[in-house]
Design a protein around this motif. Structure first.
Motif, short mmCIF file in Angstrom:
data_model
loop_
_atom_site.label_atom_id
_atom_site.label_comp_id
_atom_site.label_asym_id
_atom_site.label_seq_id
_atom_site.Cartn_x
_atom_site.Cartn_y
_atom_site.Cartn_z
N GLY A 197 0.83 -1.20 0.00
CA GLY A 197 0.00 0.00 0.00
C GLY A 197 0.86 1.25 0.00
N SER A 198 0.21 2.40 0.05
CA SER A 198 0.91 3.67 0.04
C SER A 198 0.47 4.51 1.24
N THR A 199 1.40 5.29 1.78
CA THR A 199 1.10 6.16 2.92
C THR A 199 1.60 7.57 2.61
N ARG A 200 1.33 8.49 3.52
CA ARG A 200 1.79 9.86 3.36
C ARG A 200 3.31 9.93 3.28
N VAL A 201 4.00 8.97 3.91
CA VAL A 201 5.46 9.00 3.95
C VAL A 201 6.07 7.90 3.07
N GLY A 202 5.33 7.50 2.03
CA GLY A 202 5.89 6.56 1.07
C GLY A 202 5.27 5.18 1.17
N PRO A 203 5.94 4.16 0.57
CA PRO A 203 5.42 2.79 0.61
C PRO A 203 5.14 2.33 2.04
N ALA A 204 4.09 1.55 2.18
CA ALA A 204 3.65 1.11 3.51
C ALA A 204 4.55 -0.01 4.03
N LEU A 205 5.69 0.41 4.59
CA LEU A 205 6.66 -0.53 5.14
C LEU A 205 7.07 -0.05 6.53
N PRO A 206 7.57 -0.95 7.37
CA PRO A 206 8.06 -0.50 8.68
C PRO A 206 9.21 0.48 8.52
N GLU A 207 9.35 1.38 9.49
CA GLU A 207 10.42 2.36 9.41
C GLU A 207 11.74 1.77 9.90
N ILE A 208 12.81 2.41 9.44
CA ILE A 208 14.15 2.13 9.95
C ILE A 208 14.46 3.23 10.95
N ASP A 209 14.81 2.84 12.17
CA ASP A 209 15.07 3.83 13.23
C ASP A 209 16.55 3.83 13.58
N LEU A 210 17.17 5.00 13.44
CA LEU A 210 18.53 5.18 13.95
C LEU A 210 18.40 5.67 15.38
N VAL A 211 18.71 4.81 16.33
CA VAL A 211 18.59 5.15 17.75
C VAL A 211 19.89 5.82 18.17
#
Length: 408
Positions: A312-326
């Motif tokens: 799917g598609s979201t406001r922030v691009g393809p509907a995938l989990p985010e990558i988080d730089l902690v």
């Protein structure tokens, strides 16, 4: 007669408004950033010489000084002067030396030495919402490069603007000339419309968010000093999460060693983030484990591509989990969403927008510009901090939302 007098007064006012301001003002400065789609490098405009002439320069936050081509009598200006070896500006730069005729030279590519000179330059001021009066600087230092150094750069550029924390870099020189805060901010556009490059203190207000200072919304993390590459910008990534699950990464790779190896560096001349092979493989495995994302043949320069027909598609691009730089704490996180993690290469094919940087690279993570697009970044050298927004798309905004219609 009265009407003629009014016309003359109006003409004088118009002429006065178009005159460059002096460097005594402390308003920030702003200029447009554009993406060159052939080289994937970012450029911006500055005016230089007498009479003033527009120069387009590559934006390079790893370069220590600004250089423009001066060979073949291509640089003509009545106000150009070489920098003397005895000048403080020459002495303050660790890679300078004395050349012919008591002229300061700096190290160029390979064994090449480049003459350091000074000339008039100008950039527009801003109130944070629009460009204003042009501000001139009588002695901006730069190196004289060769046209052969332009190889591989966008066709319209005259050189490269060094934006590191060096004394010879553009941010430091502008701070010394104007007296505003020792910081700059960049918002890299993802398309043809320009983004914004701002020198000095805020505010920064976009058309999509009237009255809201974007700098007040930033998250801050320390800029880490590399003991070898002291002028580059490093951040302290503690771990990388995908879908809020930590990737299996040797933590030692994320730290900077005594010889300057490892760690996470930001770059504006690397288009896609480079990851050391163990980190890259761990990230690819996490994406490949997604049930709705089957692997397909790779498309250079990417090593992992997927069939996206079920996404799917979201406001922030393809509907995938985010990558988080902690970063320095579990609550200080630079989140990378689909618009910055995946690159569309054809219908129903997305590639992971990261590349394999090798088994044992000098820097474990080199953050590229694709991951910075539509993210506002503020480099505060005075306080050694980086302010970041993560994706502006969440706010229904982009880096192209600054109003470049002049207010002067």
């Amino acid at each position: 007669m009265a009407s003629l007098r009014l016309v003359l007064i109006a003409a004088v006012i118009i002429c006065f408004c178009q005159l460059p301001a002096t460097v005594s003002q402390t308003r920030p400065l702003v200029t447009q950033i554009t993406l060159d789609t052939t080289t994937l490098l970012y450029t911006f405009q500055i005016q230089q010489r007498t009479p003033l002439q527009i120069e387009r320069l590559v934006l390079d936050i790893e370069q220590d000084y600004m250089w423009v081509t001066c060979d073949n009598k291509s640089y003509i200006s009545s106000t150009y002067t070489p920098v003397a070896c005895s000048a403080q500006l020459c002495k303050s730069y660790q890679y300078s030396s004395c050349g012919n005729n008591d002229t300061c030279v700096v190290s160029g590519q390979g064994t090449e030495s480049l003459e350091l000179g000074q000339d008039v330059a100008a950039l527009p001021s801003t109130d944070g919402s629009n460009p204003g009066l042009l501000v001139t600087f009588p002695g901006l230092a730069f190196a004289c490069g060769s046209t052969r150094d332009l190889s591989g750069l966008p066709s319209a550029v005259a050189g490269v603007a060094g934006m590191s924390s060096s004394k010879l870099a553009l941010p430091d020189q502008l701070t010394a000339a104007v007296g505003f805060g020792h910081k700059f901010a960049m918002c890299l556009p993802s398309g043809n419309a320009p983004g914004a490059l701002l020198f000095g203190d805020g505010p920064l207000i976009f058309l999509s968010q009237p009255g809201r200072d974007l700098f007040l919304q930033l998250i801050h993390t320390p800029l880490i000093k590399n003991p070898v590459y002291t002028d580059d910008f490093y951040i302290d990534v503690q771990r990388i999460d995908f879908n809020r699950v930590p990737l299996a990464i040797d933590a030692a790779m994320l730290q900077i060693g005594t010889k300057g190896r490892g760690g996470t560096k930001l770059s504006t001349v690397v288009p896609y983030t480079q990851l050391a092979t163990p980190i890259y493989n761990s990230l690819v495995a996490a994406f490949a484990a997604q049930k709705n994302l089957p692997r397909v043949a790779s498309v250079a320069p990417f090593g992992a591509c997927f069939n996206s027909s079920a996404l799917g598609s979201t406001r922030v691009g393809p509907a995938l989990p985010e990558i988080d730089l902690v970063l320095q704490s579990n609550t200080t996180i630079w989140s990378i969403f689909g618009s910055n993690s995946m690159v569309s290469v054809s219908d129903n094919v997305l590639c992971l927008g990261f590349v394999d940087g090798g088994e044992d690279p000098e820097t474990s993570i080199v953050m590229g510009t694709y991951q910075m697009q539509d993210n506002l970044l503020q480099f505060d050298m005075a306080n050694s901090t980086l302010g970041f927004s993560s994706s502006l798309l969440f706010e229904r905004s982009t880096c192209s939302d600054f109003n470049f219609t002049t207010s002067a």
